[in-house]
Design a protein around this motif. Structure first.
Motif, short mmCIF file in Angstrom:
data_model
loop_
_atom_site.label_atom_id
_atom_site.label_comp_id
_atom_site.label_asym_id
_atom_site.label_seq_id
_atom_site.Cartn_x
_atom_site.Cartn_y
_atom_site.Cartn_z
N UNK B 106 1.97 2.75 7.18
CA UNK B 106 0.76 2.40 6.17
C UNK B 106 0.99 2.67 4.87
N UNK B 107 1.43 3.81 4.54
CA UNK B 107 1.33 4.41 3.22
C UNK B 107 2.59 4.27 2.28
N UNK B 108 3.73 4.52 2.74
CA UNK B 108 5.21 4.67 2.21
C UNK B 108 5.39 3.19 1.71
N UNK B 109 5.26 2.25 2.53
CA UNK B 109 5.52 0.76 2.05
C UNK B 109 4.63 0.22 1.13
N UNK B 110 3.64 0.62 1.31
CA UNK B 110 2.59 0.27 0.01
C UNK B 110 2.99 0.88 -1.21
N UNK B 111 3.34 2.19 -1.29
CA UNK B 111 3.79 2.74 -2.40
C UNK B 111 4.80 2.36 -3.12
N UNK B 112 5.97 2.01 -1.99
CA UNK B 112 7.28 1.72 -2.57
C UNK B 112 7.22 0.26 -3.21
N UNK B 113 6.58 -0.70 -2.28
CA UNK B 113 6.79 -2.08 -2.70
C UNK B 113 5.91 -2.20 -4.02
N UNK B 114 4.73 -1.87 -4.26
CA UNK B 114 4.03 -1.96 -5.46
C UNK B 114 4.35 -0.97 -6.70
N UNK B 115 5.19 0.09 -6.16
CA UNK B 115 5.74 0.95 -7.22
C UNK B 115 6.69 0.16 -8.17
N UNK B 116 7.45 -0.71 -7.57
CA UNK B 116 8.40 -1.64 -8.01
C UNK B 116 7.79 -2.66 -9.01
N UNK B 117 6.57 -3.02 -8.54
CA UNK B 117 5.74 -3.98 -9.54
C UNK B 117 5.37 -3.40 -10.72
N UNK B 118 5.05 -2.09 -10.51
CA UNK B 118 4.45 -1.40 -11.60
C UNK B 118 5.18 -0.99 -12.72
N UNK B 119 6.47 -0.97 -12.31
CA UNK B 119 7.65 -0.56 -13.33
C UNK B 119 8.35 -2.10 -13.71
N UNK B 120 8.62 -3.01 -12.77
CA UNK B 120 9.40 -4.01 -13.27
C UNK B 120 8.49 -5.27 -13.45
N UNK B 121 7.27 -5.08 -13.15
CA UNK B 121 6.46 -6.19 -13.02
C UNK B 121 5.67 -6.73 -14.31
N UNK B 122 5.93 -5.96 -15.20
CA UNK B 122 4.89 -6.18 -16.47
C UNK B 122 5.02 -7.46 -17.01
N UNK B 123 6.22 -8.27 -16.97
CA UNK B 123 6.53 -9.58 -17.59
C UNK B 123 6.87 -10.28 -16.52
N UNK B 124 6.70 -9.95 -15.17
CA UNK B 124 6.99 -10.91 -14.04
C UNK B 124 5.93 -11.34 -13.36
N UNK B 125 4.57 -10.52 -13.17
CA UNK B 125 3.50 -10.93 -12.50
C UNK B 125 2.29 -10.96 -13.56
N UNK B 126 1.29 -11.47 -13.07
CA UNK B 126 0.08 -11.61 -13.82
C UNK B 126 -0.63 -10.31 -14.18
N UNK B 127 -1.33 -10.02 -15.19
CA UNK B 127 -2.18 -8.93 -15.59
C UNK B 127 -2.91 -8.34 -14.30
N UNK B 128 -3.57 -9.28 -13.67
CA UNK B 128 -4.43 -8.81 -12.48
C UNK B 128 -3.67 -8.57 -11.51
N UNK B 129 -2.41 -8.94 -11.18
CA UNK B 129 -1.67 -8.37 -9.96
C UNK B 129 -0.91 -7.42 -10.37
N UNK B 130 -0.78 -6.95 -11.48
CA UNK B 130 -0.18 -5.76 -12.03
C UNK B 130 -1.11 -4.75 -11.80
N UNK B 131 -2.22 -4.93 -12.22
CA UNK B 131 -3.45 -3.82 -12.21
C UNK B 131 -3.58 -3.44 -10.57
N UNK B 132 -3.64 -4.88 -9.61
CA UNK B 132 -3.97 -4.40 -8.43
C UNK B 132 -2.71 -3.59 -7.75
N UNK B 133 -1.39 -3.86 -8.27
CA UNK B 133 -0.45 -3.21 -7.76
C UNK B 133 -0.35 -1.77 -8.12
N UNK B 134 -0.95 -1.48 -9.40
CA UNK B 134 -1.28 0.00 -9.63
C UNK B 134 -2.21 0.65 -8.73
#
Lengths: 374, 510
Positions: B106-134
């Motif tokens: 429940x926890x580690x996959x959530x962290x891990x998956x969205x951690x990648x978006x937090x750092x690699x996603x700035x120019x790959x996902x929308x602003x809204x999705x980035x905020x959601x990931x954080x």
């Protein structure tokens, strides 16, 4: 789900643990990739591309390993207690290689990182080579057995002073470890080939995938030959007694024509297919058939280790101390509760796949080298 | 049980303490900073101002540096249950494994998956999705704390289970009882809010340094404003749940509470120690003074422990030697009962093997009557049941004192911000810089209270740590202890050095 018998739940949980284990081995493309850094990347920029490509995924592999441990603990606690507490050194060393990995991506290129970039790259290499070989050797003991005994209270005493490291000196286990490392390198090469849109790297990863497949073949043949000819650790379903049966694993393969022999052969063909279309057909999608193939092969291997009245963690020192999915499992209540928790797995897989797709829609190119994180 | 090598047990304890304390340098900051970063990014999302993006990215960089070692040390914790406490893993794995698996799922996959978006996603996902990931990373990290604290709370107060004599282990009876245990709830809120508090101190401390250096002054003030408000709220939760933790300790772990207060002679209207120096030579039952010097607040401990004015609070002597008037049985009697439980379990197992059903049934009945004291049967002396009193006492009082100081610091910062003269308060800013170390001290003290305070138990009343061990030689555990110590020191040097450099570099493009 509440109506499943203990035996059915034990089979279900061996399946779930096997699936997590198979996904973990697929995800060791990260480890394989780590051992390829020096050979597929020649310039500093290329290295950055390779490490960033792997850096997006390493935590997924790591977390899958943690989940694999957690699931084994919850579903088969006697295995957790026996193997981790018994084969102490092999697990501690595996653990160390993963500690080194966990900091290396983040710290490698940071200024004032104390150890220097090359050290962190070396850490990644150690994790991808020694770490994977030891994991393979540990899995090998599922077939060759270990030297431990359990007391009446199920407390373990390990009989070999090397505390698990002896596994790496058995030719079958060592071959298994080396084979796993080559598989990780094949997967790593195919993943990088898919993920990085840069001609020189693509050319090198294409060759690397093929070469590692060739290197892996002698080990594969030796493992397959041993597996079908060796004595296996069978369990009498009537009284739970463990005994040696010649050709046990061959019998298991044949007894499971689809999820045993079928998965194994289909898996191996898919692995080869993925490498061949990459090497000779200029496809960038080889990682998918090969990845699926690896998952199928690992499933078949774990199924023949645990199903069909087989001891999955046998003791060669005292046969009756061997662990089976029946005597090592958690209680009916816990396995049922855990099964409800496991209903979440498809949802979790779905969001992982979605995010993976989002981040990889646009492949890494040379232009990214300057702006990437690691 | 056979021969038990106590030196090996002590090295295994040292190794576990080392990994746990080291892990806990990084985890509380992760818990809190993930939320603060999510706040910063939310402001950026709402206002669209680039400076907030820079602020977000600056703190996010520091977050990642800290996060890496937290991950690395977390995996050790999980596997060490198996490697160093293998008897424990078997005896309670049926219960303890489930929250660990749930944590991974429940926890580690959530962290891990969205951690990648937090750092690699700035120019790959929308602003809204980035905020959601954080935000999902923040939720994931705190969810993982939930599961592991449920597991820890269960060790402090085992509920929802029974002993199965056929498998010779504890088995789960109610998942919900374990999850909803009052100890688990107070543990979770106390621990996570203390993590928020530490992260607030972290942001305040680094921002104070920028103000002193006259760099990034606007960013520093903005960061302080968000962090100090967050810190005040977190501190009040820490206080409330700290009170709850002390209350539950009094109810289910009275020995721990007695050690926290250095209380030997229990009584009605028990006083609480405000400040004191415990007498290290003091032994249970002797006539020596409890303290070399002490200042007490009258009658407060009774209220804290039982929420009843004037109520009786047992001291260490009451718990060791018993107190008939209060219905407290002595440790010697508990040891006796525990020995009977162990002996009847052995008789039961032998009888079952031989098929003597009548003998087995009698032995089982005897076992059930004594099973609540099963763990006591492994002890020879009642004194062995007392934890290290001075260590627990000092840790508790340092934690409480610092917990009282932190809200004052945050309010001070808010006040100077409001008066718009924070940048001129040199002494206060310097103090703000150093206050981070007080935060770390409070964190470590808290865990010393929780874990040393419950010694000698791995599972309260049921399983002593020396029975929970793995069957290893002292030399083996010594070797791995020093291997871990070396790696930890090297990684800490690297981490601190990278962190300091990144702070000096400051915000991007300024």
């Amino acid at each position: 789900m509440g109506s499943l018998s203990l035996g059915q739940l034990q089979h279900l949980w061996w399946l779930l643990v096997s699936v997590v284990g198979a996904l973990f081995i697929f995800l060791t493309f990260v480890q394989g990739g780590q051992t390829l850094i020096f050979s597929v990347a020649r310039s500093e920029d290329e290295k950055t591309l390779v490490i960033n490509s792997l850096g997006k995924k390493w935590e997924l592999t790591f977390t899958t390993l943690v989940l694999f441990g957690g699931a084994l603990f919850a579903a088969f606690p006697l295995f957790y207690a026996t193997s981790f507490g018994g084969a102490y050194w092999v697990w501690i060393l595996i653990l160390f290689t993963f500690i080194l990995q966990a900091v290396s991506y983040e710290y490698r290129k940071k200024p004032k990182n104390f150890l220097g970039s090359v050290t962190y790259e070396l850490f990644l290499f150690i994790n991808g080579s020694i770490g994977i070989i030891l994991i393979g050797a540990a899995i090998g003991t599922f077939f060759t057995g270990s030297s431990f005994s359990l007391s009446d209270y199920n407390l373990v005493t390990w009989q070999n002073p090397l505390r698990g490291l002896e596994a790496a000196f058995n030719p079958f286990n060592l071959a298994f470890g080396l084979f796993l490392m080559f598989v990780a390198r094949i997967l790593g090469a195919l993943y990088l080939h898919n993920n990085i849109d840069q001609p020189a790297i693509r050319e090198r990863t294409k060759k690397a995938a093929f070469n590692n497949l060739v290197f892996s073949l002698p080990f594969l043949l030796y493992i397959l030959f041993s597996l079908v000819t060796m004595n296996g650790f069978a369990v009498d379903p009537e009284n739970g007694k463990v005994f040696l049966e010649s050709g046990k694993y061959l019998h298991n393969l044949l007894a499971m024509p689809i999820h045993g022999l079928g998965f194994l052969l289909a898996g191996l063909l898919l692995v080869i297919f993925g490498v061949v279309i990459t090497r000779f057909k200029n496809s960038h999608k080889g990682i998918w058939p090969t990845g699926l193939g690896v998952v199928l092969v690992v499933l078949a291997v774990l199924f023949i280790a645990g199903y069909n009245n087989t001891a999955f963690y046998p003791s060669s020192y005292d046969l009756q101390s061997s662990l089976t999915i029946a005597n090592a499992s958690s209680s009916h209540y816990t396995l049922t509760a855990m099964s409800y928790i496991a209903i979440s797995i498809p949802f979790i897989l779905a969001y992982i796949i979605y995010v993976w797709h989002l981040l990889d829609k646009r492949k890494l190119t040379e232009a990214d080298a300057a702006t990437e994180k690691y | 049980m056979g021969h038990i090598d106590l030196a090996q047990v002590d090295w295994a304890r040292a190794q576990f303490a080392l990994t746990a304390m080291y892990h806990w340098i990084f985890v509380p900051l992760t818990l809190g900073l993930s939320i603060l970063v999510a706040f910063f990014e939310t402001i950026y999302y709402k206002t669209g101002k680039e400076e907030w993006k820079k602020i977000t990215r600056f703190w996010m960089t520091l977050f990642a540096i800290n996060f890496a070692i937290g991950v690395a040390t977390g995996i050790i914790m999980e596997f060490e249950f198996g490697t160093n406490w293998s008897n424990y893993s078997w005896m309670v794995g049926d219960i303890f494994g489930a929250p660990l698996a749930a944590e991974g799922l429940f926890a580690f996959f959530l962290e891990t998956t969205f951690f990648a978006v937090m750092f690699f996603g700035w120019d790959r996902v929308s602003k809204k999705f980035h905020l959601l990931s954080t935000w999902l990373v923040a939720i994931g990290t705190n969810l993982s704390a939930l599961w592991i604290l449920v597991a820890n709370a269960w060790m402090q107060h085992p509920v929802g289970m029974f002993f199965n004599p056929d498998t010779a282990r504890f088995e789960m009876k109610s998942f919900w009882e374990i999850l909803g245990s009052p100890v688990a709830v107070s543990h979770f809120v106390h621990t996570t809010s203390s993590g928020f508090l530490l992260a607030a101190l972290f942001v305040v401390s680094i921002s104070s340094w920028f103000l002193l250096k006259k760099r990034h002054q606007e960013m520093a003030k903005k960061s302080i404003a968000v962090a100090a408000v967050f810190g005040v709220i977190a501190a009040s939760f820490v206080g409330l749940t700290g009170d709850e933790s002390a209350y539950t300790a009094a109810q289910v772990q009275p020995m721990k509470l007695a050690a926290m207060e250095g209380l030997y002679q229990g009584g009605y209207n028990a006083d609480m120690v405000a400040i004191g120096i415990p007498n290290p030579a003091k032994k249970p039952g002797d006539m020596q003074n409890e303290f070399k010097a002490v200042v007490k607040v009258p009658a407060v401990l009774s209220i804290l422990a039982n929420r009843k004015i004037g109520s009786f609070v047992p001291g260490i002597d009451d718990l060791v030697f018993g107190n008939r008037k209060q219905g407290i049985i002595s440790a010697a009697e508990k040891i006796e009962a525990g020995k009977r439980a162990i002996a009847s379990l052995a008789i039961y197992k032998t009888a079952r093997k031989k098929g003597q059903d009548g003998v087995a049934a009698g032995a089982l009945k005897d076992f059930r009557e004594n099973q609540h004291y099963l763990g006591y049967g492994y002890f020879a002396k009642a004194e062995d049941l007392v934890p290290n009193v001075p260590l627990v006492f000092y840790s508790f009082h340092i934690m409480v004192a610092l917990g009282t100081l932190f809200p004052v610091i945050f309010i001070g910062f808010l006040l100077f911000l409001y008066k718009k003269n924070l940048a001129q308060q040199k002494w206060f800013l310097r103090f703000g810089c150093w206050s981070l170390f007080l935060g770390y001290l409070a964190q470590q003290s808290g865990w010393i209270v929780a874990e040393v305070g419950r010694q000698p138990w791995a599972i309260q009343d049921l399983l002593p740590v020396f029975v929970a061990r793995s069957n290893l030689t002292t030399g083996t555990v010594q070797t791995t202890f020093f291997m871990f110590a070396l790696v930890f020191v090297v990684l800490l040097i690297a981490e601190v050095s990278i962190m300091l450099k990144q702070i000096k570099i400051g915000l991007e493009g300024e």
